[in-house]
Design a protein around this motif. Structure first.
Motif, PDB file in Angstrom:
ATOM      1  N   GLU A 143       0.835  -1.208   0.000  1.00 19.79           N
ATOM      2  CA  GLU A 143       0.000   0.000   0.000  1.00 19.79           C
ATOM      3  C   GLU A 143       0.871   1.261   0.000  1.00 19.79           C
ATOM      4  OE1 GLU A 143      -2.779   0.441   3.281  1.00 19.79           O
ATOM      5  OE2 GLU A 143      -3.068   2.536   2.689  1.00 19.79           O
ATOM      6  N   ASP A 176      -5.069 -10.826   7.383  1.00 20.74           N
ATOM      7  CA  ASP A 176      -6.335 -10.759   6.626  1.00 20.74           C
ATOM      8  C   ASP A 176      -6.582  -9.392   5.998  1.00 20.74           C
ATOM      9  OD1 ASP A 176      -6.734 -13.339   7.292  1.00 20.74           O
ATOM     10  OD2 ASP A 176      -8.367 -12.979   8.732  1.00 20.74           O
ATOM     11  N   SER A 177      -6.321  -8.314   6.781  1.00 17.75           N
ATOM     12  CA  SER A 177      -6.620  -6.975   6.251  1.00 17.75           C
ATOM     13  C   SER A 177      -5.735  -6.650   5.041  1.00 17.75           C
ATOM     14  CB  SER A 177      -6.441  -5.915   7.345  1.00 17.75           C
ATOM     15  OG  SER A 177      -5.122  -5.979   7.837  1.00 17.75           O
ATOM     16  N   GLU A 180      -7.278  -8.475   2.104  1.00 12.93           N
ATOM     17  CA  GLU A 180      -8.481  -7.764   1.631  1.00 12.93           C
ATOM     18  C   GLU A 180      -8.082  -6.560   0.767  1.00 12.93           C
ATOM     19  OE1 GLU A 180     -11.472  -8.867   1.869  1.00 12.93           O
ATOM     20  OE2 GLU A 180     -10.789 -10.541   3.103  1.00 12.93           O
ATOM     21  N   TYR A 181      -7.072  -5.830   1.227  1.00 12.54           N
ATOM     22  CA  TYR A 181      -6.596  -4.675   0.453  1.00 12.54           C
ATOM     23  C   TYR A 181      -6.062  -5.122  -0.902  1.00 12.54           C
ATOM     24  CZ  TYR A 181      -3.007  -1.556  -1.324  1.00 12.54           C
ATOM     25  OH  TYR A 181      -2.221  -0.807  -2.165  1.00 12.54           O
ATOM     26  N   SER A 239      -8.803  -5.919  -3.259  1.00 17.59           N
ATOM     27  CA  SER A 239      -9.750  -4.840  -3.552  1.00 17.59           C
ATOM     28  C   SER A 239      -9.339  -4.055  -4.799  1.00 17.59           C
ATOM     29  CB  SER A 239      -9.806  -3.866  -2.359  1.00 17.59           C
ATOM     30  OG  SER A 239      -8.625  -3.078  -2.356  1.00 17.59           O
ATOM     31  N   TYR A 272      -4.962   4.280   0.560  1.00 18.49           N
ATOM     32  CA  TYR A 272      -5.902   5.014   1.409  1.00 18.49           C
ATOM     33  C   TYR A 272      -5.295   6.305   1.951  1.00 18.49           C
ATOM     34  CZ  TYR A 272      -7.984   0.389   1.133  1.00 18.49           C
ATOM     35  OH  TYR A 272      -8.494  -0.799   0.668  1.00 18.49           O
TER      36      TYR A 272
END
Ligand code: NAI
Length: 350
Positions: A50, A326-327, A330-331, A334, A339
């Motif tokens: 990210e 997990d997060s 998910e990112y 997606s 963010y």
């Protein structure tokens, strides 16, 4: 969440491409981050995607850089990364170093103007897999205090070396020169726990156990670690002509600007010294001797550097794949690119 190698690498590569990075560099970055995650170096795996995506999207990592290489002698050269993907630049520079060392015995390649290049053991291992011995250093953002000082001056400036053996083992040593990463301080803050007094100092340079009072991290082994982080900065920073010491850019500050980091690869062909066969035979012997040493209470075995990382990798694939938070999964799955979480005024991204 456990993922196969292909799935994890594919998700990371897609995300980086979606942020704008060219496919070749996205593939290399995803490969090196997968290398880190599968060896349990999760601080330098998928957790970083990210951040890179934000920096790529905002222009702080050149999406289609113009890498250039200038040979400055039979055993030396300067590689300029045009503030592109650090992973791709460091890998390409190591490819050049491997070829040069095979031809001329030694290669010293200075790398300038790159972004973060992740776990630098990946690059030294490349050389070892080609029957060469290698060392690599790189700069990172200032967060460590010199002994007796009050301000962060050097980064966690990592050092790696690697060497082949006569069998399928490869010695890969790969470490930061601070006692702990900044992420560990943030983790302790979020848990409301204290930290050991040898990790960090406050604004007056005094050791702290309250993670909220941390102003800078401490080098490993006091003045000795300070000397090592200075060595890293001299060889990868001052020697390559990029900003050095406290002038090194911060990872989490102004994602629209290139980071201008430096790195250095030094590669040697053992054939030009003791001879390759003897070198590899004695590398195997030293690993055997270390492994065979009787252990102190509480230890199961003496390991050579890189052995436990290799074991973590083998275990991951025997037990269903690479463990990813997990997060983060998910990112990665997606459609979101980032963010807006990493463009901080504060050098430590609090
Ligand atoms: P670490 O503390 O987990 O391991 C350091 C070294 O010690 C490794 O080579 C490991 O194989 C060896 N080791 C650890 N325990 C051992 C044992 N019991 N027996 C034998 N060997 C053992 O690594 P650290 O310092 O947390 O660094 C993690 C990663 O972060 C590295 O891949 C490093 O390159 C990367 N890094 C990258 C930076 C950058 O700016 N590009 C900055 C700082 C770190």
């Amino acid at each position: 969440m456990k993922l196969s190698r292909e799935e994890l690498k594919g998700l990371m590569k897609n995300k980086l491409m979606k942020a704008g990075l060219n496919e070749k560099h996205a593939d290399i970055a995803a490969e090196v981050m997968t290398w880190s995650d599968e060896r349990g170096y999760h601080s330098h795996g998928a957790v970083r995607v990210e951040y890179y995506s934000e920096r790529i999207a905002k222009g702080g990592i050149t999406a289609n850089p113009n890498f250039t290489f200038k040979e400055t002698g039979p055993c030396s050269g300067m590689f300029d990364g045009d503030n592109g993907c650090g992973y791709a630049a460091a890998k390409e520079a190591m490819d050049i170093a491997i070829e040069m060392a095979k031809k001329n015995g030694i290669a010293v390649i200075g790398i300038s103007n790159i972004s973060h290049s992740g776990s630098i053991g990946y690059y030294t291992e490349m050389a070892a897999k080609n029957d060469l011995a290698a060392i690599s250093f790189c700069q990172s953002d200032p967060m460590a205090v010199p002994p007796g000082g009050t301000e962060p001056y050097y980064g966690t400036n990592p050092i790696s070396f690697a060497a082949p053996t006569a069998d399928d083992r490869t010695v890969v040593f790969d470490m930061a020169t601070t006692v702990q990463a900044w992420g560990k301080i943030l983790d302790k803050r979020s848990r409301g726990e204290s930290i050991p007094d040898n990790w960090a100092v406050d604004e007056k340079g005094n050791p702290v156990t309250d993670p909220n009072k941390v102003n800078a991290l401490l080098p490993i082994a006091g003045a000795k670690g300070y000397g090592l982080m200075m060595m890293v900065d001299i060889f990868s920073g001052i020697m390559t002509g990029v900003p050095f010491g406290k002038h090194v850019s911060s990872m989490y500050h102004d994602c629209s600007k290139g980071r201008e980091l430096g790195q250095m690869h030094i590669v040697m062909d053992p054939e030009r010294f003791v001879g390759l066969e003897t070198f590899k035979r004695n590398m195997s012997a030293t690993c055997d001797e270390l492994n065979a040493m009787p252990t102190a209470d509480g230890y199961d075995k003496v390991y050579y550097p890189g052995e436990r990382a290799q074991m973590r990798k083998e275990k991951a694939y025997k037990t269903g794949g690479i463990e990813i938070v997990d997060s983060i999964y998910e990112y990665l799955k997606s459609d979101d690119i980032h963010y807006n979480r990493y463009d901080h005024k504060n050098r430590f991204a609090e």
